[in-house]
Enzyme design. Structure first.
Site, PDB file in Angstrom:
ATOM      1  N   LYS A  28      10.239   2.973  -9.726  1.00 44.07           N
ATOM      2  CA  LYS A  28      10.378   4.041  -8.715  1.00 44.07           C
ATOM      3  C   LYS A  28      11.832   4.507  -8.668  1.00 44.07           C
ATOM      4  CE  LYS A  28       6.188   4.389  -6.981  1.00 44.07           C
ATOM      5  NZ  LYS A  28       5.402   5.588  -7.262  1.00 44.07           N
ATOM      6  N   TYR A  50      -5.421   7.007  -3.588  1.00 44.55           N
ATOM      7  CA  TYR A  50      -5.444   6.867  -2.124  1.00 44.55           C
ATOM      8  C   TYR A  50      -4.572   7.940  -1.459  1.00 44.55           C
ATOM      9  CZ  TYR A  50      -4.159   4.723   2.396  1.00 44.55           C
ATOM     10  OH  TYR A  50      -3.899   4.481   3.714  1.00 44.55           O
ATOM     11  N   TYR A  75       8.131  -3.007 -10.584  1.00 42.96           N
ATOM     12  CA  TYR A  75       7.476  -1.844  -9.975  1.00 42.96           C
ATOM     13  C   TYR A  75       8.496  -1.019  -9.193  1.00 42.96           C
ATOM     14  CZ  TYR A  75       5.385   0.615  -6.064  1.00 42.96           C
ATOM     15  OH  TYR A  75       5.109   1.552  -5.114  1.00 42.96           O
ATOM     16  N   TYR A 114       8.155   6.567   0.694  1.00 42.33           N
ATOM     17  CA  TYR A 114       7.141   6.199   1.689  1.00 42.33           C
ATOM     18  C   TYR A 114       7.432   4.813   2.232  1.00 42.33           C
ATOM     19  CZ  TYR A 114       4.239   9.180  -1.456  1.00 42.33           C
ATOM     20  OH  TYR A 114       3.723  10.147  -2.280  1.00 42.33           O
ATOM     21  N   PHE A 115       7.197   4.634   3.508  1.00 43.68           N
ATOM     22  CA  PHE A 115       7.205   3.282   4.061  1.00 43.68           C
ATOM     23  C   PHE A 115       5.794   2.688   3.825  1.00 43.68           C
ATOM     24  CE2 PHE A 115      11.406   2.133   5.504  1.00 43.68           C
ATOM     25  CZ  PHE A 115      12.064   3.233   4.997  1.00 43.68           C
ATOM     26  N   SER A 160       9.224   5.190  -2.995  1.00 40.78           N
ATOM     27  CA  SER A 160       8.817   4.134  -2.074  1.00 40.78           C
ATOM     28  C   SER A 160      10.029   3.526  -1.392  1.00 40.78           C
ATOM     29  CB  SER A 160       8.081   3.057  -2.867  1.00 40.78           C
ATOM     30  OG  SER A 160       7.913   1.890  -2.099  1.00 40.78           O
ATOM     31  N   ASN A 178      -6.361   9.910 -14.598  1.00 38.30           N
ATOM     32  CA  ASN A 178      -7.142   9.228 -15.645  1.00 38.30           C
ATOM     33  C   ASN A 178      -8.118   8.226 -15.022  1.00 38.30           C
ATOM     34  OD1 ASN A 178      -5.421   7.231 -14.830  1.00 38.30           O
ATOM     35  ND2 ASN A 178      -4.702   6.665 -16.870  1.00 38.30           N
ATOM     36  N   THR A 211      10.407   0.677  -1.172  1.00 42.26           N
ATOM     37  CA  THR A 211      10.670  -0.518  -1.964  1.00 42.26           C
ATOM     38  C   THR A 211      11.962  -0.383  -2.790  1.00 42.26           C
ATOM     39  OG1 THR A 211       9.551  -2.150  -3.332  1.00 42.26           O
ATOM     40  CG2 THR A 211       9.327   0.104  -4.008  1.00 42.26           C
ATOM     41  N   ASP A 254       9.294 -10.654  -0.257  1.00 46.40           N
ATOM     42  CA  ASP A 254       9.127  -9.947   1.026  1.00 46.40           C
ATOM     43  C   ASP A 254      10.420  -9.973   1.830  1.00 46.40           C
ATOM     44  OD1 ASP A 254       6.534  -9.165   0.725  1.00 46.40           O
ATOM     45  OD2 ASP A 254       5.668 -10.614   2.130  1.00 46.40           O
ATOM     46  N   ASN A 298      -7.006   3.759 -11.635  1.00 48.43           N
ATOM     47  CA  ASN A 298      -7.054   3.002 -10.382  1.00 48.43           C
ATOM     48  C   ASN A 298      -7.601   3.906  -9.270  1.00 48.43           C
ATOM     49  OD1 ASN A 298      -6.677   0.854  -8.628  1.00 48.43           O
ATOM     50  ND2 ASN A 298      -4.558   1.398  -8.185  1.00 48.43           N
TER      51      ASN A 298
HETATM   52  N1  UFG Z   1       0.965  -9.578   4.512  1.00 44.58           N
HETATM   53  C1  UFG Z   1       0.307 -10.728   4.926  1.00 44.58           C
HETATM   54  N2  UFG Z   1      -0.864 -11.042   4.328  1.00 44.58           N
HETATM   55  C2  UFG Z   1      -1.438 -10.290   3.344  1.00 44.58           C
HETATM   56  C3  UFG Z   1      -0.754  -9.117   2.924  1.00 44.58           C
HETATM   57  C4  UFG Z   1       0.452  -8.812   3.534  1.00 44.58           C
HETATM   58  O1  UFG Z   1       0.783 -11.443   5.821  1.00 44.58           O
HETATM   59  O2  UFG Z   1      -2.509 -10.645   2.841  1.00 44.58           O
HETATM   60  C5  UFG Z   1       2.228  -9.213   5.184  1.00 44.58           C
HETATM   61  C6  UFG Z   1       3.411  -9.148   4.250  1.00 44.58           C
HETATM   62  O3  UFG Z   1       4.000 -10.415   4.110  1.00 44.58           O
HETATM   63  C7  UFG Z   1       4.301  -8.135   4.970  1.00 44.58           C
HETATM   64  C8  UFG Z   1       3.298  -7.175   5.633  1.00 44.58           C
HETATM   65  O4  UFG Z   1       2.072  -7.909   5.714  1.00 44.58           O
HETATM   66  O5  UFG Z   1       5.045  -8.756   5.989  1.00 44.58           O
HETATM   67  C9  UFG Z   1       3.061  -5.908   4.847  1.00 44.58           C
HETATM   68  O6  UFG Z   1       2.697  -6.248   3.518  1.00 44.58           O
HETATM   69  P1  UFG Z   1       2.079  -5.172   2.499  1.00 44.58           P
HETATM   70  O7  UFG Z   1       1.781  -5.890   1.226  1.00 44.58           O
HETATM   71  O8  UFG Z   1       0.982  -4.426   3.160  1.00 44.58           O
HETATM   72  O9  UFG Z   1       3.269  -4.172   2.365  1.00 44.58           O
HETATM   73  P2  UFG Z   1       4.718  -4.376   1.736  1.00 44.58           P
HETATM   74  O10 UFG Z   1       5.688  -3.995   2.793  1.00 44.58           O
HETATM   75  O11 UFG Z   1       4.897  -5.624   1.016  1.00 44.58           O
HETATM   76  O12 UFG Z   1       4.519  -3.269   0.637  1.00 44.58           O
HETATM   77  C10 UFG Z   1       5.274  -2.160   0.504  1.00 44.58           C
HETATM   78  C11 UFG Z   1       4.428  -1.040  -0.099  1.00 44.58           C
HETATM   79  C12 UFG Z   1       4.010  -1.403  -1.481  1.00 44.58           C
HETATM   80  C13 UFG Z   1       5.208  -1.808  -2.269  1.00 44.58           C
HETATM   81  C14 UFG Z   1       5.915  -2.946  -1.593  1.00 44.58           C
HETATM   82  C15 UFG Z   1       7.074  -3.448  -2.379  1.00 44.58           C
HETATM   83  O13 UFG Z   1       3.283  -0.796   0.701  1.00 44.58           O
HETATM   84  O14 UFG Z   1       3.388  -0.316  -2.105  1.00 44.58           O
HETATM   85  O15 UFG Z   1       6.326  -2.518  -0.320  1.00 44.58           O
HETATM   86  O16 UFG Z   1       7.765  -4.420  -1.723  1.00 44.58           O
HETATM   87  F1  UFG Z   1       4.848  -2.207  -3.486  1.00 44.58           F
END
Ligand code: UFG
Length: 345
Positions: free
Chosen positions: A158, A14, A154, A182-183, A130, A35, A132, A302, A38
């Site tokens: 990183k 992506y 994961y 990255y955010f 990340s 490879n 993260t 989260d 994904n």
């Molecule tokens: N969320 C929902 N419903 C969903 C998916 C997400 O409400 O089906 C909420 C999450 O709780 C969060 C927000 O949407 O509040 C963003 O969630 P994401 O999963 O899109 O993103 P994250 O901030 O959790 O993910 C980021 C990076 C990931 C990384 C992760 C680790 O995008 O690659 O942080 O915490 F793995």
């Protein structure tokens, strides 16, 4: 500046596919190593189509010791000036269930990439890290000096790769490295030709919303509506993947100009936080589709709110995210609606 010749590990993915289009459009030559674990080979065709350029491709697994020699030899023959490492596994839940696999693949592939660049005499690397890696205690906006304490395997891969690369740079001052933190990358190329193509049920918010909007899934579960945030739902710093791609190009330009070795951590975000409800409302406007949702319990691991202090990238790279949440939603929707089954469409 001599013409850039860049190894892009994970270039069919992506973020990688958007990075490739950006670099090719800037005149770089690329060797993509992927490879397709994904990602999809069709992404390579679309990259070439969008950039109007050819790319070299090595289909190989950077984490497989038996392929290491061939990878190193191919990288040497390409005579790179540097590399971008985006290859690896990225599903948080899967990493909790299969930590050893995450450590082996993510650490192993990063190490092989660094060793291959070193063997080719190209000690310049941008690593796909990340936000993260940040712990939960940091105050927003989070700067690179914030405490690192990732909450899952994961995230730890990183962070450990960042540490490993710093050790490598410390031992050999010819290395110039940036760990890009990255955010939340979202959106797609405005052409609608490349975008995120998740396997199975999406973990992340935008791909999930997009699949609800297109009718593939019934409704969105919003994880938590009792956070101490503006509307009770989680707040994140969403960044358009094309802005992110430009950040990689800027990072390479910066490293290319450095005469001394370095290993820097650098946030790539917009500096603004949006809630889940704000993201849903924006996507609804962009797609003109209904996005049914229900509130569900908080998701393990989260944080309530995180957004970036992006000043370091602005000061050093002269880079700043340009695209709005509306752009992110419109472009994500164009990709999703034109490719309802991703690259299989
Ligand atoms: N969320 C929902 N419903 C969903 C998916 C997400 O409400 O089906 C909420 C999450 O709780 C969060 C927000 O949407 O509040 C963003 O969630 P994401 O999963 O899109 O993103 P994250 O901030 O959790 O993910 C980021 C990076 C990931 C990384 C992760 C680790 O995008 O690659 O942080 O915490 F793995």
């Amino acid at each position: 500046m001599i013409k850039q010749r860049i190894i892009v590990a994970g270039g069919a993915g992506y973020i990688g596919s958007h990075v490739c289009v950006e670099l090719l459009s800037g005149g770089a030559s690329l060797l993509i190593i992927d490879n397709f674990a994904n990602s999809h080979p069709e992404a390579i065709n679309r990259i070439k189509e969008l950039a109007g350029a050819k790319v070299d491709l090595l289909q190989a697994d950077l984490a497989d010791p038996s392929q290491r020699k061939n990878i190193v030899d191919t990288v040497k023959r390409f005579q790179p000036t540097g590399g971008i490492h985006l290859a690896g596994l990225k599903a948080v839940g899967e990493s909790v269930a299969e930590p050893a696999r995450y450590y082996r693949i993510n650490m192993g592939s990063a190490l092989t990439m660094a060793e291959a660049l070193e063997a080719a005499g190209a000690k310049m690397l941008v690593f796909s890290s990340s936000a993260t890696v940040y712990g939960e205690e940091n105050e927003n906006p989070v700067a690179e000096t914030g405490a690192a304490s990732p909450t899952n395997p994961y995230g730890r891969t990183k962070y450990f790769i960042e540490c490993m690369l710093k050790d490598i740079a410390e031992a050999d001052p010819h290395w110039r490295i940036i760990n890009l933190r990255y955010f939340n990358p979202v959106g797609a190329h405005p052409s609608g030709r490349i975008g995120e193509n998740p396997n199975g049920v999406p973990n992340n918010l935008f791909p999930y919303i997009a699949q609800v909007a297109v009718g593939k899934r019934e409704m969105l579960n919003i994880f938590g509506n009792d956070y101490p945030t503006k509307d009770g739902t989680g707040v994140r710093d969403y960044i358009h993947v094309c802005d992110l791609a430009k950040g990689h190009a800027a990072a390479l330009r910066y490293l290319d100009q450095q005469e001394n070795g370095c290993a820097l951590d650098m946030n790539l975000g917009t500096g603004a936080g949006y809630s889940v409800l704000e993201a849903v409302a924006a996507f609804k406007r962009a797609s003109n589709r209904d996005i049914p949702y229900a509130f569900a319990p908080r998701r393990d691991g989260d944080v309530a709110e995180i957004f970036a202090n992006a000043e370091l990238a602005e000061n050093l790279l002269d880079w700043r995210a340009q695209k709005s949440l509306e752009d992110m939603c419109a472009d994500h929707w164009r990709w999703q609606s034109q490719n309802p089954d991703g690259y299989e469409t």
